[in-house]
Each structure stands twice: as C-alpha cells, then as structure tokens.
Design an enzyme around this catalytic site. Structure first.
Site, PDB file in Angstrom:
ATOM      1  N   TYR A   1     -11.542   2.487   9.941  1.00  0.00           N
ATOM      2  CA  TYR A   1     -12.929   2.933   8.937  1.00  0.00           C
ATOM      3  C   TYR A   1     -13.266   1.881   8.356  1.00  0.00           C
ATOM      4  CZ  TYR A   1      -8.979   4.749   6.183  1.00  0.00           C
ATOM      5  OH  TYR A   1      -7.701   4.642   5.387  1.00  0.00           O
ATOM      6  N   LYS A   2     -12.390   0.747   8.113  1.00  0.00           N
ATOM      7  CA  LYS A   2     -12.886  -0.405   7.261  1.00  0.00           C
ATOM      8  C   LYS A   2     -13.791  -1.603   7.834  1.00  0.00           C
ATOM      9  CE  LYS A   2      -8.539   0.291   4.529  1.00  0.00           C
ATOM     10  NZ  LYS A   2      -9.010   0.826   3.288  1.00  0.00           N
TER      11      LYS A   2
ATOM     12  N   PHE B   1       0.983  -1.148  -0.037  1.00  0.00           N
ATOM     13  CA  PHE B   1      -0.027   0.045  -0.087  1.00  0.00           C
ATOM     14  C   PHE B   1       0.863   1.149  -0.016  1.00  0.00           C
ATOM     15  CE2 PHE B   1      -2.801   3.154   1.761  1.00  0.00           C
ATOM     16  CZ  PHE B   1      -3.942   3.045   0.802  1.00  0.00           C
TER      17      PHE B   1
ATOM     18  N   ARG C   1     -12.488  -4.270  -7.520  1.00  0.00           N
ATOM     19  CA  ARG C   1     -12.287  -4.800  -6.430  1.00  0.00           C
ATOM     20  C   ARG C   1     -13.538  -5.156  -5.399  1.00  0.00           C
ATOM     21  NH1 ARG C   1      -8.619  -2.348  -1.354  1.00  0.00           N
ATOM     22  NH2 ARG C   1     -10.287  -0.891  -1.368  1.00  0.00           N
TER      23      ARG C   1
END
Length: 405
Positions: free
Chosen positions: A217-218, A123, A364
């Site tokens: 937040y996921k 990432f 995705r």
C-alpha cells in the site's frame, strides 16, 4: 526557485504519469510512503471484478477469471521490482503475518539457535512478531545499534531481521554487506522492504538474501490494507516450514484431506483464501510502477528530495534534518526534527501539504516521484517555512494528537 522548478517539470520524462493518478485539487501529497495515491485505473478494474467477475461469474471466476492464481501472478509481477525470480515471490496476507511465518521458518531451519538479531527502533511490528515467538519459547530477541550489528552476529544467532529503509529516518542498510556478514556467522537474513519496493532498486538475488517481506500500500499503490508480499530464495523452498498451515498452502487444497501436506515452492507460504479485491487493486498499482520503472523513479526521487532541501536552505536553517544528507544513503523520504513536529504536520495539512509525524518529534515527508512535481517541492518548502515563521503550529487546534498511521 519556482522558475527552476517549472523548467524541470517541463523537461521531466515522468511528468505524463501524474495524470494516471487521482489526486485532489489543492493538495501536495507527501505521504505516499504511508499510503500511495490511487491509480485511476484501479476503480475501473475493481468495478470489473465486482460487477463482472463476481456479479456475473460468481464462483466460476475462481477458474474463469483465474482468481485462484492471483497470489502467484501478482507476486511474480513484484519479483522483478526487488531483484527476484517470479517463482520466489507471492502476494498474500499482511506484512506482519508474513514476518511471523518467515521468522518462525528461519528459526526451524537453524536448530540450536534461538536469537533473532535486530536493531532498536526497527519498525515495531517486526520486533513484536519476534516477541510473540519469544513468549512461546521459540525465539530470543537481541537488539544492537546498527554500527554494532556485525559484532553481535555469533553462533547463537539464527536470523538477522532488518528493515532496508528505516521508517523514521529513511537511513539505508547495506543489504549485500549485512547478508554476507550474517551468512559468515551461519545465520539467515530477513529483509523488510516495506519502504523499498517500488521506490528503490534492490537486487535480492545478487545480495544472496534469504527472505524478504513488504507491503503493497505504499510505493506500490495497492490501496489501504493492500496484501503484502513475501520472498523466499529458491534454495530454501524445500526446507521451508511455515507455522500457519492453512488450507491454501496445502499441496491439494481441494482434496480436503485431514492431514496437512505443504504445497510446492511459494505455494506453501499461503494460508487462507486469497483476498481477490485487494489483489486485483494491488495488481493495477504494481503494473503501473513496473511500467514507469524503479530505476527512473529512484533517480527522480533523489532529484526531488535534493531540490526540496535546496528550497529549504534558501529560507535559512528552520528544521533539523535527521535523514542522511547523502541521497545515496537514504530512501525516498526526508525526515526532520522539531520539538512540536506533530503540530507542525497538522498545520501543514491545513494548508494542503500532507506529510506525517512519527514519535516523538519527527516530521516525515515522502517523495513518490510518479505523481510529484518539482513545483510541489518549492511550494511545500514555502509552506513549511511560513508555518514555522508565523508560529502556526502554536494554535490550539493543532496540539491535540489524533491517530496517525
């Protein structure tokens, strides 16, 4: 397939939790791996914090409502979700900021070594933080393909920095094996659990992990820009020296001394004033995920993704799977390759199926089992097949790229 989906939904032990989330009508939300859905309890909790604790309690609420202890309290609730002890996790800042702190701390703990080893395609923020330290002369970034990581662990490596679940493909790293290999080479290990926490079982303590970070937040459903978390194994607490020596990390922040003295344990990883509203919202999401149980969520996630693939296979080979076909080798997502993946994702969104796109050609889809149904899988697969069969992605309105997160 629809009859099977309905039967499985009727027998689903997690079905009741869908009603605990605020979900728009007519939307199948397959982007919980970017931003988790809103728990219904969050709005009332934030109203309580704003109108009661802030509005009525004012500054007194730092003590009376225990705002001052929110980073430790929320971190302690995240800890069992990642296989850590409560005093080894703190909720603070962003993933990027926590990465910077812990990369710098690890480099300081390995004098004479400057290499941070990672993989191409990690990432970006993980690599950018290493680059920032490299520009200061403190680090050297080395990238190696995942199959060559162990072979690149030598006496120059201070830190192995990897993301457990790859954000683009969903492929998993073996935390225990890679941590052990790094330790044999005298290196420390920092795991990014942003696509793991709240979705997959992980046991940092059993794996002997040194450090970890992750976002809120996921799959933890803490809301947009929710505070992140950081983990440091207890054995490293005394030696931990993080570079952002803000006042909340001080041993006595309200003594207002001129000289910095680090606080005990994870407290020294704090920097600025805790974001009370963000932490309050995150706590609601963490409590809900803990109530459901990560093991149960992971089991259903695998069932959902396998069922989705079966629904697609029923319609023929329409997209290329880039995630590992073995569900045990991937996270709670499926990624597919298509030369016009962005336009396909936009066409799906127009039909109410919200997934996302990753450069250059990856569609995705995330599977957040707390609020997704098997019927959603059948419907989403049908929409994807129809978008491709009818060539809807060719429409000009889907071609222009917008910002994606």
């Amino acid at each position: 397939m629809l009859e099977e989906a309905r039967a499985r939904d009727a027998a689903d032990p997690l079905a009741e939790y869908r009603d605990r989330f605020a979900l728009p009508q007519g939307v199948i939300y397959l982007d919980g791996n970017s931003l988790g859905a809103l728990p219904k309890a969050t709005a009332s909790r934030l109203s309580e914090v704003v109108t009661g604790e802030w509005g009525e309690g004012l500054i007194r609420s730092w003590n009376s409502a225990e705002w001052i202890g929110l980073p430790q309290r929320v971190g302690g609730k995240i800890a069992p979700l990642i296989g850590a002890a409560p005093h080894e996790v703190i909720a603070a800042d962003s993933t990027s900021v926590n990465l910077f702190k812990l990369i710098a701390a690890a480099l300081a703990m390995r004098p004479g070594r400057k290499v941070v080893l990672s993989e191409p395609g990690n990432f970006p923020t993980d690599l950018y933080m290493v680059e920032g330290l490299a520009r200061q002369g403190l680090a050297e970034c080395r990238l190696a393909p995942r199959e060559a990581l162990v072979g690149n662990l030598d006496e120059s490596v201070a830190l192995l920095l990897l993301t457990h679940v790859h954000y683009r493909t969903g492929a998993l790293h073996d935390i225990a094996a890679l941590t052990a290999a790094a330790h044999r080479a005298g290196a420390l290990v920092l795991w990014d659990l942003s696509h793991t926490a709240g979705a997959l079982p992980v046991d940092l303590a059993a794996a002997g992990a040194d450090f970890a970070v992750g976002c809120g937040y996921k799959y933890l459903n803490g809301g947009p820009g929710a505070p992140a978390f950081a983990y440091v194994a207890e054995r490293h607490h005394a030696a931990l020296e993080q570079p952002l020596t803000g006042w909340m990390g001080h041993a006595q922040p309200f003594a207002f001394a001129d000289a910095y003295v680090p606080g005990e344990g994870m407290t020294r990883l704090l920097c600025g004033t805790p974001p009370v509203l963000g932490l309050a919202a995150l706590e609601v999401g963490v409590d809900l995920i803990a109530e459901i149980g990560v093991a149960r969520l992971y089991a259903k996630s695998r069932e959902l993704s396998d069922f989705f693939l079966r629904c697609l296979a029923d319609r023929g080979p329409i997209v290329e799977l880039v995630s590992p076909p073995d569900p045990a080798a991937r996270g709670s997502q499926l990624s597919f390759r298509h030369p016009h993946a962005y336009a396909v994702s936009q066409a799906l969104i127009a039909r109410g199926v919200i997934g996302d796109f990753r450069e250059p050609d990856v569609l995705r889809l995330g599977f957040a089992p707390a609020y997704l149904r098997f019927a959603d899988m059948e419907t989403a697969a049908r929409h994807l097949a129809e978008v491709l069969d009818k060539g809807e992605w060719r429409r000009p309105k889907f071609a222009e790229r917008a910002a994606v997160t």
